[in-house]
Scaffold this active site. Structure first.
Site, PDB file in Angstrom:
ATOM      1  N   ALA A  58      46.345  33.910  40.400  1.00 18.69           N
ATOM      2  CA  ALA A  58      45.851  33.390  41.798  1.00 18.69           C
ATOM      3  C   ALA A  58      44.294  32.666  41.776  1.00 18.69           C
ATOM      4  O   ALA A  58      43.463  32.790  41.407  1.00 18.69           O
ATOM      5  CB  ALA A  58      45.888  34.464  42.543  1.00 18.69           C
ATOM      6  N   ILE A  60      41.330  31.700  45.377  1.00 18.90           N
ATOM      7  CA  ILE A  60      40.555  31.363  46.116  1.00 18.90           C
ATOM      8  C   ILE A  60      40.502  29.613  46.707  1.00 18.90           C
ATOM      9  O   ILE A  60      40.043  28.607  46.615  1.00 18.90           O
ATOM     10  CB  ILE A  60      39.240  32.206  46.865  1.00 18.90           C
ATOM     11  N   SER A  61      41.048  29.289  48.036  1.00 21.64           N
ATOM     12  CA  SER A  61      41.593  28.386  48.037  1.00 21.64           C
ATOM     13  C   SER A  61      40.432  27.513  48.565  1.00 21.64           C
ATOM     14  O   SER A  61      39.345  28.359  48.674  1.00 21.64           O
ATOM     15  CB  SER A  61      42.245  28.211  49.679  1.00 21.64           C
ATOM     16  N   SER A  95      42.349  36.506  48.022  1.00 11.05           N
ATOM     17  CA  SER A  95      41.197  37.703  47.991  1.00 11.05           C
ATOM     18  C   SER A  95      40.679  38.144  49.141  1.00 11.05           C
ATOM     19  O   SER A  95      39.680  39.230  49.489  1.00 11.05           O
ATOM     20  CB  SER A  95      40.236  36.460  47.757  1.00 11.05           C
ATOM     21  N   ASP A 151      56.829  41.286  48.312  1.00 12.02           N
ATOM     22  CA  ASP A 151      57.753  39.298  47.833  1.00 12.02           C
ATOM     23  C   ASP A 151      57.231  39.022  49.437  1.00 12.02           C
ATOM     24  O   ASP A 151      58.601  39.050  50.603  1.00 12.02           O
ATOM     25  CB  ASP A 151      59.559  39.744  47.610  1.00 12.02           C
ATOM     26  N   GLY A 152      56.179  38.153  49.946  1.00 12.27           N
ATOM     27  CA  GLY A 152      56.695  37.515  50.867  1.00 12.27           C
ATOM     28  C   GLY A 152      57.829  35.982  50.534  1.00 12.27           C
ATOM     29  O   GLY A 152      57.725  35.906  52.517  1.00 12.27           O
ATOM     30  N   THR A 232      55.560  33.051  43.446  1.00 15.36           N
ATOM     31  CA  THR A 232      56.852  33.478  42.214  1.00 15.36           C
ATOM     32  C   THR A 232      56.532  34.549  42.395  1.00 15.36           C
ATOM     33  O   THR A 232      56.073  35.646  43.234  1.00 15.36           O
ATOM     34  CB  THR A 232      56.459  32.976  41.109  1.00 15.36           C
TER      35      THR A 232
END
Length: 238
Positions: A58, A60-61, A95, A151-152, A232
């Site tokens: 993952a 942090i954008s 995050s 599960d988003g 995913t």
């Protein structure tokens, strides 16, 4: 490039984002970014305008992407006479940074932001990061910020709030489609900000604004190309 807003401090980063036109809704959107220090969320060089790994595949954008997401969702996050206590869902909260920023915006009249992660360790990471500031701890204790494991892609239904809808949904990982469960849970009116792997264009991922009007009519607007980690299944044992 205009979206490169790196600085040596959180204040400098926010000033550069505003100067470069990434934060437009001042003071509404600039203030929460100024109050949430990225050093609590990014493991290194927190004020660089670039994504960073946070573990478990993952990231942090980059700050400019977070700014763009907030600008897009701002009309549905800010309290109003019609929406005094906005409800926001942050799918792939990672995050916890953007979850906290959006919690600064929903007001103190019952507004709530729920971050959903499919990996328990990331849920704990986000919650722990928010606890690093006094205001973050206060938000968690008040229930203004909540972190959940799930599960988003199916959205999220808070226990005891089964009839409630989300005024804004932010998706922080690339979906292969706009999942029906998330769309069903979007309020009318409401907006979803979501990166979608756009197979039809053969150009990869694009940000979409998915709007639902007061009558429930859905409009999908393609914005620009991006590169996000995929939305995913959680790895087994995570």
């Amino acid at each position: 490039m205009a979206w490169r807003s790196s600085a040596a401090s959180n204040r400098g980063l926010i000033e550069n984002l505003a100067k470069n036109g990434l934060i437009k809704g001042q003071p509404e959107s600039a203030k929460p970014f100024s109050k949430v220090d990225r050093a609590h969320y990014a493991p290194s060089t927190p004020y660089d305008d670039s994504p960073q790994p946070i573990g478990h595949h993952a990231t942090i954008s980059a700050p400019h992407m977070h700014a763009n997401a907030v600008e897009a969702l701002l009309p549905f996050i800010l309290p109003s006479d019609a929406r005094p206590a906005p409800r926001v869902l942050d799918v792939g909260s990672g995050s916890g940074y953007l979850t906290h920023v959006m919690a600064e915006l929903v007001g103190d009249q019952g507004g709530v932001v729920v971050g959903v992660e499919h990996i328990a360790a990331l849920k704990e990471l986000g919650e722990g990061n928010v606890r690093r500031s006094e205001e973050g701890r206060r938000f968690l204790e008040a229930g203004r910020v909540r972190f959940r494991v799930g599960d988003g892609r199916k959205g999220w239904v808070e226990p005891g709030e089964e009839a409630m809808k989300w005024d804004a949904i932010h998706v922080g990982a690339a979906a292969v489609e706009v999942h029906a469960e998330m769309l069903e849970q979007l309020n009318a009116p409401g907006r979803m900000f979501i990166p979608v792997d756009d197979d039809t264009s053969q150009l990869g991922q694009h940000i979409f604004w998915v709007d639902k009007d007061k009558d429930g009519k859905v409009t999908r607007t393609k914005q620009y190309g991006v590169r996000y980690v995929p939305l995913t299944d959680a790895p087994k044992g995570k």
